[in-house]
Design a protein around this motif. Sequence first.
Motif, PDB file in Angstrom:
ATOM      1  N   UNK A  25       8.886  13.079  18.673  1.00 36.83           N
ATOM      2  CA  UNK A  25      10.128  12.598  18.035  1.00 36.83           C
ATOM      3  C   UNK A  25      11.164  12.298  19.121  1.00 36.83           C
ATOM      4  N   UNK A  26      11.255  13.204  20.095  1.00 35.86           N
ATOM      5  CA  UNK A  26      12.232  13.003  21.165  1.00 35.86           C
ATOM      6  C   UNK A  26      11.936  11.733  21.962  1.00 35.86           C
ATOM      7  N   UNK A  27      10.644  11.475  22.186  1.00 35.31           N
ATOM      8  CA  UNK A  27      10.257  10.242  22.886  1.00 35.31           C
ATOM      9  C   UNK A  27      10.754   9.026  22.094  1.00 35.31           C
ATOM     10  N   UNK A  28      10.574   9.065  20.768  1.00 37.43           N
ATOM     11  CA  UNK A  28      11.067   7.991  19.894  1.00 37.43           C
ATOM     12  C   UNK A  28      12.587   7.885  19.990  1.00 37.43           C
ATOM     13  N   UNK A  29      13.268   9.033  19.943  1.00 36.47           N
ATOM     14  CA  UNK A  29      14.736   9.040  20.042  1.00 36.47           C
ATOM     15  C   UNK A  29      15.195   8.352  21.333  1.00 36.47           C
ATOM     16  N   UNK A  30      14.543   8.726  22.445  1.00 32.76           N
ATOM     17  CA  UNK A  30      14.962   8.184  23.740  1.00 32.76           C
ATOM     18  C   UNK A  30      14.654   6.689  23.849  1.00 32.76           C
ATOM     19  N   UNK A  31      13.521   6.278  23.268  1.00 34.51           N
ATOM     20  CA  UNK A  31      13.185   4.843  23.295  1.00 34.51           C
ATOM     21  C   UNK A  31      14.196   4.035  22.481  1.00 34.51           C
ATOM     22  N   UNK A  32      14.621   4.608  21.354  1.00 34.68           N
ATOM     23  CA  UNK A  32      15.632   3.939  20.519  1.00 34.68           C
ATOM     24  C   UNK A  32      16.945   3.807  21.294  1.00 34.68           C
ATOM     25  N   UNK A  33      17.367   4.906  21.913  1.00 36.68           N
ATOM     26  CA  UNK A  33      18.625   4.915  22.675  1.00 36.68           C
ATOM     27  C   UNK A  33      18.563   3.885  23.808  1.00 36.68           C
ATOM     28  N   UNK A  34      17.402   3.849  24.502  1.00 40.23           N
ATOM     29  CA  UNK A  34      17.224   2.888  25.601  1.00 40.23           C
ATOM     30  C   UNK A  34      17.262   1.446  25.108  1.00 40.23           C
ATOM     31  N   UNK A  35      16.594   1.183  23.977  1.00 35.75           N
ATOM     32  CA  UNK A  35      16.552  -0.187  23.449  1.00 35.75           C
ATOM     33  C   UNK A  35      17.966  -0.660  23.099  1.00 35.75           C
ATOM     34  N   UNK A  36      18.762   0.219  22.469  1.00 31.28           N
ATOM     35  CA  UNK A  36      20.131  -0.178  22.121  1.00 31.28           C
ATOM     36  C   UNK A  36      20.975  -0.372  23.372  1.00 31.28           C
ATOM     37  N   UNK A  37      20.718   0.456  24.376  1.00 33.80           N
ATOM     38  CA  UNK A  37      21.438   0.326  25.639  1.00 33.80           C
ATOM     39  C   UNK A  37      21.114  -1.033  26.277  1.00 33.80           C
ATOM     40  N   UNK A  38      19.828  -1.388  26.277  1.00 34.89           N
ATOM     41  CA  UNK A  38      19.424  -2.691  26.822  1.00 34.89           C
ATOM     42  C   UNK A  38      20.126  -3.814  26.051  1.00 34.89           C
ATOM     43  N   UNK A  39      20.112  -3.739  24.724  1.00 35.42           N
ATOM     44  CA  UNK A  39      20.765  -4.770  23.911  1.00 35.42           C
ATOM     45  C   UNK A  39      22.250  -4.887  24.228  1.00 35.42           C
ATOM     46  N   UNK A  40      22.864  -3.755  24.548  1.00 35.15           N
ATOM     47  CA  UNK A  40      24.279  -3.749  24.883  1.00 35.15           C
ATOM     48  C   UNK A  40      24.558  -4.425  26.228  1.00 35.15           C
TER      49      UNK A  40
ATOM     50  N   UNK B 165      22.732  -7.012  27.616  1.00 35.62           N
ATOM     51  CA  UNK B 165      22.317  -8.403  27.767  1.00 35.62           C
ATOM     52  C   UNK B 165      23.043  -9.249  26.720  1.00 35.62           C
ATOM     53  N   UNK B 166      22.987 -10.555  26.871  1.00 31.44           N
ATOM     54  CA  UNK B 166      23.555 -11.415  25.839  1.00 31.44           C
ATOM     55  C   UNK B 166      22.586 -11.421  24.657  1.00 31.44           C
ATOM     56  N   UNK B 167      23.012 -10.822  23.547  1.00 33.17           N
ATOM     57  CA  UNK B 167      22.064 -10.593  22.460  1.00 33.17           C
ATOM     58  C   UNK B 167      22.115 -11.670  21.371  1.00 33.17           C
ATOM     59  N   UNK B 168      22.873 -12.767  21.598  1.00 30.39           N
ATOM     60  CA  UNK B 168      23.023 -13.780  20.538  1.00 30.39           C
ATOM     61  C   UNK B 168      21.668 -14.287  20.021  1.00 30.39           C
ATOM     62  N   UNK B 169      20.797 -14.664  20.964  1.00 30.02           N
ATOM     63  CA  UNK B 169      19.482 -15.193  20.582  1.00 30.02           C
ATOM     64  C   UNK B 169      18.674 -14.142  19.829  1.00 30.02           C
ATOM     65  N   UNK B 170      18.808 -12.904  20.262  1.00 26.06           N
ATOM     66  CA  UNK B 170      18.047 -11.824  19.635  1.00 26.06           C
ATOM     67  C   UNK B 170      18.524 -11.574  18.201  1.00 26.06           C
ATOM     68  N   UNK B 171      19.837 -11.719  18.004  1.00 27.19           N
ATOM     69  CA  UNK B 171      20.368 -11.542  16.643  1.00 27.19           C
ATOM     70  C   UNK B 171      19.800 -12.634  15.731  1.00 27.19           C
ATOM     71  N   UNK B 172      19.713 -13.877  16.261  1.00 24.12           N
ATOM     72  CA  UNK B 172      19.093 -14.953  15.470  1.00 24.12           C
ATOM     73  C   UNK B 172      17.653 -14.614  15.128  1.00 24.12           C
ATOM     74  N   UNK B 173      16.976 -14.010  16.088  1.00 24.49           N
ATOM     75  CA  UNK B 173      15.572 -13.621  15.854  1.00 24.49           C
ATOM     76  C   UNK B 173      15.475 -12.594  14.717  1.00 24.49           C
ATOM     77  N   UNK B 174      16.416 -11.636  14.697  1.00 22.82           N
ATOM     78  CA  UNK B 174      16.428 -10.637  13.614  1.00 22.82           C
ATOM     79  C   UNK B 174      16.663 -11.356  12.284  1.00 22.82           C
ATOM     80  N   UNK B 175      17.569 -12.328  12.291  1.00 23.93           N
ATOM     81  CA  UNK B 175      17.853 -13.080  11.063  1.00 23.93           C
ATOM     82  C   UNK B 175      16.646 -13.880  10.571  1.00 23.93           C
TER      83      UNK B 175
END
Length: 438
Positions: free
Chosen positions: A300-315, A317-327
Amino acid sequence: MGKRAFSAPGKALLVGGYLVLDPKYQSYVVALSSRMHSVVEFKQRDQFRIKVISAQFDNDTWEYHITYDAQGNLIAQEDNQKNNPFVEKTIFNVLNYFKDTINDIKYDITIEIFSDSGFHSKDESITKENDKRKFNFHKKTITKVPKTGLGSSACLVTVLTSALVSVFMGGKFDVQNDSILLLTHNLAQVAHCQAQGKVGSGFDVAAATFGSILYQRFSPDLINSLPNINQVDVDYSNELRKLIDETDWNFTHKRIRLPKGLRLVMGDVKSGSETTKMVAKVKQWYQENYPRSEDVYNSINEGNMKFIEALDTLNNINSDGLVNEIDSGIITSRVLVDARAAIEQIRKNFRIITNEGNVDVEPVVQTQLLDHVLNEKGVLTAMIPGAGGYDAIAIIVSEKCQIQTSTNEIFDNVTFLDLKQEDLGILEQKPEDYENLK
Ligand SMILES: Nc1ncnc2c1ncn2[C@@H]1O[C@H](COP(=O)(O)OP(=O)(O)O)[C@@H](O)[C@H]1O
Ligand SMILES: C[C@@](O)(CCOP(=O)(O)OP(=O)(O)O)CC(=O)O
């Protein structure tokens, strides 16, 4: 003296449920735009009195007169047998912390509490508003109105602590100052633990004070080491000041925020669960299945840390294109796939605990709800916040995303709360914004 006003946010523990109780794990706690507010006013008089009014809950009022016990500790006694341990313990700790400042001066303090609608069920309430604020007023007393799980007691204790400390510190009480926030946090944690009758993880008080944070708890021994007020010959005030001012609490409260273009949606689920019972069952499962249970926690902790890292990465970089991808609903970019997989890893392990420990951390109906939501366009990921159970779901979506709820009965028991993620904890507000509510 002039009035002052403060507010503190409710919270959602997006990742870190249960593990947050152990100082070795990090959690991701989001502060919410639903806030508790206090408006404070005081005079110096011939009697020391503190009146706390929570008009939204059938005009709940607690009136304390302040006396000294045989040891010289300041004690708050309620005049009308109205009990509110959170109010009483907050007054007790702030007064004893400032005992030397008070130095026999008698204050007449009035504090009004206001609570945003996100904290409680709106059923059977009416709204009163002015051009700045709108609050729901209930016919029942505070203990009888159903809660939504945003952490009302932690916010109450935090805004009440802010209000009282501002009386004794005057102009030096500045909530933009880190050491003032730390003082307020430490006092509020002590009061909240005493009122709850247990030393919890404290993430709710930390988010109410500091806002959205990565959180790692303090050692419970810190608060357990405080003397019991009923012991003879105890200078509580002195011990409290040592704990608040001279002890390193050694906890983490690093500021975080959701990446640009994303927002948090919280759904309150009608049934609700009792956190205390669930925590006891999960602890029992952990002990009975040790050391394998530690592997589950580490995963679970590994998952927690991966989530935290992914959000940190998103913060970062320019995430505009990625937001379109989510849409678009077709998620292929590495960082988005990682964020989703991280939550999957956490949920999979919580389902193991659910099945083996016979405890509804992620019960089948919540699994169905989350899996359904994950198939919608605009959704990055979705989880059961905090201790899980039947209480709530949290969804991270693009700014544009509108979850389609009306056509599907799976959402019948879900009320989406009108709130968003916020960065900051305690804020100073304008007292006039709370006047003339109609
Ligand atoms: N607006 C409020 N005014 C006065 N007291 C409040 C208010 N909100 C919460 N409280 C106090 O907090 C208690 C709820 O605490 P608790 O059951 O721990 O719930 P939560 O999980 O929301 O913190 C209430 O019974 C009351 O004592
Ligand atoms: C189980 C926990 O990790 C988190 C509980 O999270 P919730 O957000 O459900 O908390 P309450 O507001 O107390 O109901 C243990 C804890 O920190 O108390």
